[in-house]
Design an enzyme around this catalytic site. Structure first.
Site, PDB file in Angstrom:
ATOM      1  N   ARG A   1       0.679  -1.332   0.304  1.00 40.20           N
ATOM      2  CA  ARG A   1       0.310   0.160  -0.029  1.00 40.20           C
ATOM      3  C   ARG A   1       0.822   1.529  -0.015  1.00 40.20           C
ATOM      4  NH1 ARG A   1      -5.181   1.924   3.372  1.00 40.20           N
ATOM      5  NH2 ARG A   1      -6.008   0.389   2.000  1.00 40.20           N
TER       6      ARG A   1
ATOM      7  N   HIS B   1      -7.367   0.541  -6.179  1.00 36.55           N
ATOM      8  CA  HIS B   1      -7.833  -0.033  -5.348  1.00 36.55           C
ATOM      9  C   HIS B   1      -8.414  -1.020  -5.522  1.00 36.55           C
ATOM     10  CE1 HIS B   1      -7.966  -0.713  -0.927  1.00 36.55           C
ATOM     11  NE2 HIS B   1      -8.631  -0.601  -0.553  1.00 36.55           N
TER      12      HIS B   1
ATOM     13  N   GLN C   1      -9.884  -3.695  -2.910  1.00 38.30           N
ATOM     14  CA  GLN C   1     -11.698  -3.664  -3.096  1.00 38.30           C
ATOM     15  C   GLN C   1     -12.528  -3.162  -3.781  1.00 38.30           C
ATOM     16  OE1 GLN C   1     -12.435  -1.601  -0.047  1.00 38.30           O
ATOM     17  NE2 GLN C   1     -14.324  -2.327  -0.306  1.00 38.30           N
TER      18      GLN C   1
ATOM     19  N   ASP D   1     -17.094   7.611  -1.711  1.00 38.97           N
ATOM     20  CA  ASP D   1     -15.564   7.163  -0.998  1.00 38.97           C
ATOM     21  C   ASP D   1     -15.676   8.797  -0.301  1.00 38.97           C
ATOM     22  OD1 ASP D   1     -13.737   6.664   0.432  1.00 38.97           O
ATOM     23  OD2 ASP D   1     -12.507   6.600  -2.382  1.00 38.97           O
TER      24      ASP D   1
ATOM     25  N   CYS E   1     -16.303   1.317   0.545  1.00 40.12           N
ATOM     26  CA  CYS E   1     -15.045   0.976   0.846  1.00 40.12           C
ATOM     27  C   CYS E   1     -14.902   1.342   2.859  1.00 40.12           C
ATOM     28  CB  CYS E   1     -13.439   1.502  -0.235  1.00 40.12           C
ATOM     29  SG  CYS E   1     -13.156   2.597   0.359  1.00 40.12           S
TER      30      CYS E   1
ATOM     31  N   ARG F   1     -13.726  -7.810   2.006  1.00 37.64           N
ATOM     32  CA  ARG F   1     -12.308  -8.070   1.379  1.00 37.64           C
ATOM     33  C   ARG F   1     -11.471  -9.377   1.667  1.00 37.64           C
ATOM     34  NH1 ARG F   1     -10.169  -3.116   1.552  1.00 37.64           N
ATOM     35  NH2 ARG F   1      -8.232  -3.928   0.631  1.00 37.64           N
TER      36      ARG F   1
HETATM   37  N1   CP Z   1     -10.712   0.023   2.805  1.00 37.35           N
HETATM   38  C1   CP Z   1     -10.053   0.240   2.998  1.00 37.35           C
HETATM   39  O1   CP Z   1      -8.571  -0.041   2.595  1.00 37.35           O
HETATM   40  O2   CP Z   1      -9.590   0.169   4.463  1.00 37.35           O
HETATM   41  P1   CP Z   1      -8.430   0.638   5.200  1.00 37.35           P
HETATM   42  O3   CP Z   1      -7.544   1.871   4.970  1.00 37.35           O
HETATM   43  O4   CP Z   1      -8.699   0.677   6.330  1.00 37.35           O
HETATM   44  O5   CP Z   1      -7.542  -0.796   4.524  1.00 37.35           O
HETATM   45  N1  NVA Z   2      -9.877   7.179  -1.536  1.00 35.44           N
HETATM   46  C1  NVA Z   2      -9.464   6.357   0.266  1.00 35.44           C
HETATM   47  C2  NVA Z   2      -9.466   4.888  -0.053  1.00 35.44           C
HETATM   48  C3  NVA Z   2      -9.565   5.047   1.151  1.00 35.44           C
HETATM   49  C4  NVA Z   2      -9.786   3.358   1.845  1.00 35.44           C
HETATM   50  C5  NVA Z   2      -7.640   6.799   0.197  1.00 35.44           C
HETATM   51  O1  NVA Z   2      -7.168   6.197  -0.263  1.00 35.44           O
HETATM   52  O2  NVA Z   2      -8.011   7.554   1.606  1.00 35.44           O
END
Ligand code: CP
Ligand code: NVA
Length: 301
Positions: free
Chosen positions: A102, A129, A132, A220, A260, A288
């Site tokens: 990530r 993502h 997700q 989101d 998400c 997930r």
């Molecule tokens: N939706 C999602 O990816 O959650 P986190 O940021 O908690 O991993």
């Molecule tokens: N768009 C958000 C998603 C978090 C899971 C971010 O990137 O922070």
């Protein structure tokens, strides 16, 4: 399929293979049927951003598959002090059987795959993502029994979630409508990808136009990780892009809501709409686990 870097790289068949396997793993877990497909294998998980769901679902998922997962914080690794991703990739490939990452730049994930020799899974970048959205597709398919011909509507920021939803939705035969302000449109490469799909994809400014007859309404956060400094400007830009009961009344009867998470009640979604659809949203969060286990089995077994 060697990696999961972005959904654009996957065929429709790849996506449905993952969704089918995810359904099977979910069933097996519910009925206590062991599925230790990754015994003796290790997943390295690099986090350059915060996480609740991604970390816990990958780590427990790997355990349930008989393997082991290592949490590697970017802050504690040499990568955080400037060790090149090319070297990190080559070193980790000698220890682990797969890498989840990530981070911010999509290029970092692509480079990890290019220079390493084990499967790489994108656990979120600024661009996309994919894990997700596989879980979202799984949840929507569970709810409606299929995906083809359903209308998915995304409201808000044309961010990583919007980018992946557009690609995942179109590849699985859904109609996709998106409403964003002009300054926050999805990535140009995603709009280019969507072009050949013609009227299967629409991008407008007006949330009420986008939501007409939608079977699934998705939103989101208005300020993603890394955009903290833009928060004030974003709160202003997204006024009118809230998913609430008034907007939902224009969707199809019985429409689903997906988010998400983390969700910011009173911003992109109201408390009322969130709680009315909490069952669907937390099923999505649960999925997930199942979807990512399927990805790991497909890539690492
Ligand atoms: N939706 C999602 O990816 O959650 P986190 O940021 O908690 O991993
Ligand atoms: N768009 C958000 C998603 C978090 C899971 C971010 O990137 O922070």
């Amino acid at each position: 399929m060697k990696h999961l870097l972005k959904l654009m790289d996957l065929s429709t068949e790849d996506i449905f293979t993952i969704l089918d396997l995810a359904d099977q793993l979910k069933y097996e877990r519910k009925h206590n049927i062991p599925h230790k497909h990754l015994e003796g294998k290790t997943l390295g998980m690099i986090f350059q951003k915060s996480s609740t769901r991604t970390r816990v679902s990958f780590e427990t998922g790997m355990f349930q598959l008989g393997g082991h997962a290592l949490f590697l914080s970017g802050k504690d690794m040499q990568i955080g002090r400037g060790e090149p991703v090319q070297d990190t990739a080559r070193v980790l490939s000698r220890y682990v059987d797969g890498i989840m990452i990530r981070t911010f730049a999509q290029q970092e994930v692509e480079d990890l795959a290019k220079f390493g020799s084990v499967p790489v899974i994108n656990g979120l970048t600024d661009f996309c993502h994919p894990c997700q959205v596989l879980a979202d597709l799984m949840t929507i398919r569970e709810h409606f029994g299929g995906l083809k011909g359903l209308k998915m509507c995304f409201i808000g920021d044309g961010n990583n979630m919007a980018n992946s939803l557009i690609v995942g939705g179109l590849k699985t035969g859904m109609n996709v409508s998106v409403a964003t302000p002009d300054a926050y449109r999805p990535d140009p490469s995603v709009l280019e990808f969507a072009k050949p799909f013609g009227s299967q994809f629409t991008l407008v400014n007006d949330p009420f136009e986008a939501v007409q007859g939608a079977d699934v309404v998705i939103t989101d956060t208005w300020a993603s990780m890394g955009q903290e400094a833009e928060k004030k400007a974003r709160m202003e830009a997204f006024q009118g892009y809230q998913v609430n009961e008034k907007l939902m009344s224009e969707a199809a009867p019985g429409a689903m809501v997906q988010h998400c998470l983390p969700a910011y009640r009173g911003q992109e979604i109201t408390e009322e709409t969130f709680e009315n659809h909490a069952g669907e949203i937390f099923e999505e969060a649960e999925n997930r686990l199942h979807a990512q286990k399927a990805v790991m089995v497909k890539l690492m077994k």
